[in-house]
Design an enzyme around this catalytic site. Structure first.
Site, PDB file in Angstrom:
ATOM      1  N   ARG A 102      41.042  22.590  39.437  1.00  0.00           N
ATOM      2  CA  ARG A 102      41.794  23.798  39.784  1.00  0.00           C
ATOM      3  C   ARG A 102      43.294  23.534  39.616  1.00  0.00           C
ATOM      4  NH1 ARG A 102      40.983  29.181  40.534  1.00  0.00           N
ATOM      5  NH2 ARG A 102      42.012  30.084  42.329  1.00  0.00           N
ATOM      6  N   THR A 392      37.243  35.233  33.516  1.00  0.00           N
ATOM      7  CA  THR A 392      37.003  33.818  33.440  1.00  0.00           C
ATOM      8  C   THR A 392      35.816  33.658  32.539  1.00  0.00           C
ATOM      9  OG1 THR A 392      37.731  33.511  35.683  1.00  0.00           O
ATOM     10  CG2 THR A 392      36.210  31.909  34.934  1.00  0.00           C
ATOM     11  N   ASP A 434      46.407  33.872  42.762  1.00  0.00           N
ATOM     12  CA  ASP A 434      45.252  33.815  43.671  1.00  0.00           C
ATOM     13  C   ASP A 434      45.679  33.404  45.083  1.00  0.00           C
ATOM     14  OD1 ASP A 434      43.298  34.745  42.008  1.00  0.00           O
ATOM     15  OD2 ASP A 434      42.336  32.823  41.641  1.00  0.00           O
ATOM     16  N   SER A 453      40.050  30.177  45.419  1.00  0.00           N
ATOM     17  CA  SER A 453      39.262  30.686  44.301  1.00  0.00           C
ATOM     18  C   SER A 453      38.026  31.414  44.821  1.00  0.00           C
ATOM     19  CB  SER A 453      38.834  29.505  43.428  1.00  0.00           C
ATOM     20  OG  SER A 453      37.936  29.936  42.435  1.00  0.00           O
ATOM     21  N   GLY A 474      34.902  36.934  37.241  1.00  0.00           N
ATOM     22  CA  GLY A 474      35.161  38.238  37.864  1.00  0.00           C
ATOM     23  C   GLY A 474      35.899  38.185  39.186  1.00  0.00           C
ATOM     24  N   GLY A 475      36.747  37.150  39.400  1.00  0.00           N
ATOM     25  CA  GLY A 475      37.512  37.102  40.653  1.00  0.00           C
ATOM     26  C   GLY A 475      36.567  37.188  41.832  1.00  0.00           C
TER      27      GLY A 475
HETATM   28  N1  GLU Z   1      41.117  33.245  39.444  1.00  0.00           N
HETATM   29  C1  GLU Z   1      39.756  33.504  39.726  1.00  0.00           C
HETATM   30  C2  GLU Z   1      39.242  32.620  40.829  1.00  0.00           C
HETATM   31  O1  GLU Z   1      39.506  31.466  40.831  1.00  0.00           O
HETATM   32  C3  GLU Z   1      38.902  33.253  38.563  1.00  0.00           C
HETATM   33  C4  GLU Z   1      39.174  34.200  37.515  1.00  0.00           C
HETATM   34  C5  GLU Z   1      38.308  35.379  37.631  1.00  0.00           C
HETATM   35  O2  GLU Z   1      37.222  35.400  37.090  1.00  0.00           O
HETATM   36  O3  GLU Z   1      38.765  36.272  38.294  1.00  0.00           O
HETATM   37  O4  GLU Z   1      38.561  33.078  41.674  1.00  0.00           O
END
Ligand code: GLU
Length: 694
Positions: A102, A392, A434, A453, A474-475
């Protein structure tokens, strides 16, 4: 019931209702392989991994090749400018390790990094395309470390397909074309990336050739010098200079001091399976497990796939779990996380009793998991801001020896910060966003800290041996996508591919629900009637790639998602690429629109009619949508062409709504103050017919 396109599925399975084998997730008519398999979001990266497996490489070698190729063929999602979590199951020791690569915050930041001069958070749109958004990247160090520890091949070997693709070019597929088009302004903000993805001002289209000579140069430098060229050499110097030029404050010391961390997964049981998932700094594993364990108290199978009964309890479970996520989960190297308490059966059972089977509960707050821990700490909660969902990529690999990799990897948003390192051709993440922009919570910005994350690379185990590797981008929606895929396999007994293509929902808090195309109208209406509010249009949620191992037959199977060109590729067969879903045909416009407290309800042309100046809606869908018992309204029912209808005004007024007709918009507006949370929830929970009593 499948999201997107049933046609796609029909080409994959010989039968509409596939025959189920004893192992959940396995369709006995699907082709498996015994010699290694990958499931990846892009066919060329899948091929890079498959060919490494075929050459005798193991799952870690293949994963490294896939990640490096994805940097080239899917450059908007992940790469050496980002970070990720690679979960590795090693057959010889029956152990799971995770390399956490990370991104970390540079040394020179404060919790006020994202506040403006007046102390207000800088709007997300602005703050994510700025050098301040860039965290010190970890992906390359992660790959190098895992290869050295568990690989059998060198970086030199596994990087070859990526260099070829960058030098010779790759054909832009429909997914990449869509992401370039959607992000054109971001790419043009700093120009460098636009020169690659939109040369001469025209965004590359499906079928165009994407050639990346600068990236090829960088990959060659890495091939010759290893990660040192990034963390202590010319590539790092160019990166740091660009971050500072764009408003950030990174130094070469930040790059030199970057370390990957080995992490233990969080583990929990679910209906006789064990689920091992990502630990802090991700909230993913704990939140996935909380959702599953809340749902474990119900007879999920009896409710049926994507029934209103199921989705209501699932959405309420999400609200409970996401409330705890916001309060307690962040980088554990900075703040203790109550990992035991959050998954303690007593805690989960108490939380489940907050679920009212007949109505959405508006007042869900975080609980107190610390009471189930030996030590105590208090939650430091700050209001969670709604941000656009990141993107992602997730891929899963299994080799012939039974090793698995479940790897979620990211540059945060599509094309990350929009900043490309000039002359070196790779995108930089915006992972710092994030962190909470607002100081004060456990997830505030701090030097050397990893942002919270949601990434949830997961392994599901049976009898101590893994049988499924799964994950999604997808966050925060990642958590919902992973949990639903597991529920679809274990409870609903869907074959893996169907489990992935079944439409998903997501809601982190009352009342807003996101949903994928394919959830039936009557289910949406029934959930609206229970007080949830659905986004007016469905949209894609996540992109799941998974593999399953059937220990009885020794065969491996894969499943891939069609929100991108997901591909499963076995060393000797079991290969397919999902087709692009057909856009849904929009239903004929309704005769008039019904809006309830500002939200448009999805009634169709054949359910609405106006007669003698009175608006009517077909009785069954109207009562579902308003959450009322149909029998109580029979007196008002009028029959047209043999179908029962209810007059909208009279029906709604009887329920206490204010009713107005907006003539210019041909809309009936219903308004009513939402009822206060009932203090009878616990009683309602006790009477829930799907509750499992032990
Ligand atoms: N930044 C996101 C996380 O670490 C991952 C990226 C995403 O798919 O949103 O949760």
């Amino acid at each position: 019931m499948l999201k997107k396109s049933i046609v796609t599925m029909m080409t994959l399975f010989s039968a509409v209702t596939p025959a189920l084998a004893a192992v959940p997730g396995v369709d006995s008519s699907a082709e498996g392989t015994a010699n290694g398999i990958v499931a990846v979001s892009h066919p060329l990266a899948a091929e890079a991994g498959r060919s490494i497996l075929q050459q005798g490489g193991n799952a870690v070698d293949a994963a490294a090749a896939i990640q490096l190729s994805l940097n080239v063929v899917e450059p908007m999602m992940s790469g050496i400018g980002g970070g990720g979590f690679m979960m590795i199951y090693r057959k010889d020791s029956n152990k799971i390790d995770i390399i956490d690569s990370r991104e970390v915050a540079p040394a020179n930041v404060t919790p006020k990094l994202f506040l403006d001069a007046n102390g207000h958070p800088v709007p997300f749109e602005e703050r994510h395309t700025n050098g301040k958004a860039v965290g010190v990247p970890g992906t390359l160090k992660g790959i190098e470390t895992t290869l050295a520890q568990y690989g059998t091949m060198t970086l030199n070997e596994v990087i070859a397909p990526a260099i070829d693709h960058a030098e010779q070019g790759v054909t832009v597929n429909w997914a990449t074309a869509k992401y370039i088009q959607n992000n054109i302004q971001k790419l043009q903000k700093f120009g460098t990336a636009a020169n690659v993805f939109a040369p001469g001002g025209s965004p590359l289209k499906e079928g165009d050739l994407l050639v990346q000579p600068d990236l090829a140069k960088t990959l060659r430098l890495i091939k010759e010098n290893g990660s040192d060229v990034l963390y202590n050499g010319e590539v790092g110097e160019a990166l740091v200079a660009e971050v500072n030029k764009r408003g950030g404050s990174m130094t070469m010391d930040d790059m030199r001091n970057y370390t990957v961390e080995w992490r233990e997964p969080v583990r929990g049981t679910y209906r006789g399976y064990e689920v091992a998932s990502m630990s802090p700094p991700s909230s993913g594993g704990l939140t996935v497990l909380q959702i599953l364990k809340l749902m474990e108290g119900y007879d999920v199978q009896a409710m049926g796939v994507n029934s209103a009964d199921y989705l209501h309890r699932l959405l309420e479970s999400m609200h409970l779990a996401y409330a705890d996520r916001a309060a307690f989960m962040a980088d554990e190297d900075f703040y203790p996380v109550p990992k035991q308490g959050l998954l303690d059966d007593r805690y989960i059972n108490a939380r489940r009793q907050l679920i009212n089977p007949s109505a959405a509960t508006p007042s869900i707050q975080a609980g107190d998991p610390w009471q189930y821990e030996d030590t105590a700490a208090s939650a430091k909660n700050v209001p969670q801001e709604k941000k656009p969902t990141g993107q992602t990529t997730h891929f899963s690999v299994m080799d012939r020896w039974g090793n698995l990799v479940s790897y979620t990897t990211t540059i945060e948003m599509e094309f990350g910060s929009g900043i490309m390192v000039p002359g070196y051709g790779f995108m930089l993440n915006n992972e710092m966003t994030d962190f909470d922009a607002e100081p004060g919570g456990v997830n505030q910005v701090e030097p050397g800290k990893r942002p919270r994350s949601s990434m949830s690379p997961t392994l599901v185990l049976k009898d101590g041996r893994p049988f499924m590797a799964v994950g999604s981008p997808g966050g925060p929606t990642i958590i919902a996508s992973v949990a639903q895929t597991i529920l679809n396999v274990i409870d609903h007994r869907l074959p893996l591919q169907q489990a992935i293509l079944t439409p998903r929902v997501y809601s982190s808090s009352y009342p807003h629900v996101e949903w994928e195309p394919g959830i039936p109208q009557e289910v949406v209406l029934e959930l609206l009637g229970k007080g949830h509010r659905f986004a007016e249009k469905p949209d894609d949620i996540g992109n799941v790639q998974a593999v399953i191992f059937d220990a009885d037959s020794g065969k491996m199977y894969g499943g891939a998602d069609n929100t991108r060109e997901g591909t499963v590729s076995g060393v000797d067969g079991a290969a397919f690429t999902v087709s692009r879903p057909q856009p849904a045909v929009p239903p004929m416009e309704a005769v008039f629109t019904l809006k309830v407290n500002g939200l448009t309800y999805p009634y169709t042309a054949d359910q609405t009619l106006i007669k003698d100046g009175i608006s009517y809606i077909a009785a069954a869908p109207l009562t579902l949508g308003l959450g009322i018992d149909r029998s109580s309204l029979t007196a008002n029912t009028v029959v047209f062409d043999g179908q029962p209808y209810l007059p909208v005004r009279a029906t709604a007024e009887a329920l206490g709504y204010d009713v107005t007709w907006n003539d210019s918009e041909r809309t009936v507006l219903l308004a009513k103050e939402m009822e206060k949370a009932s203090d009878q929830v616990e009683k309602a929970y006790q009477e829930d017919k799907f509750k499992i009593t032990r």
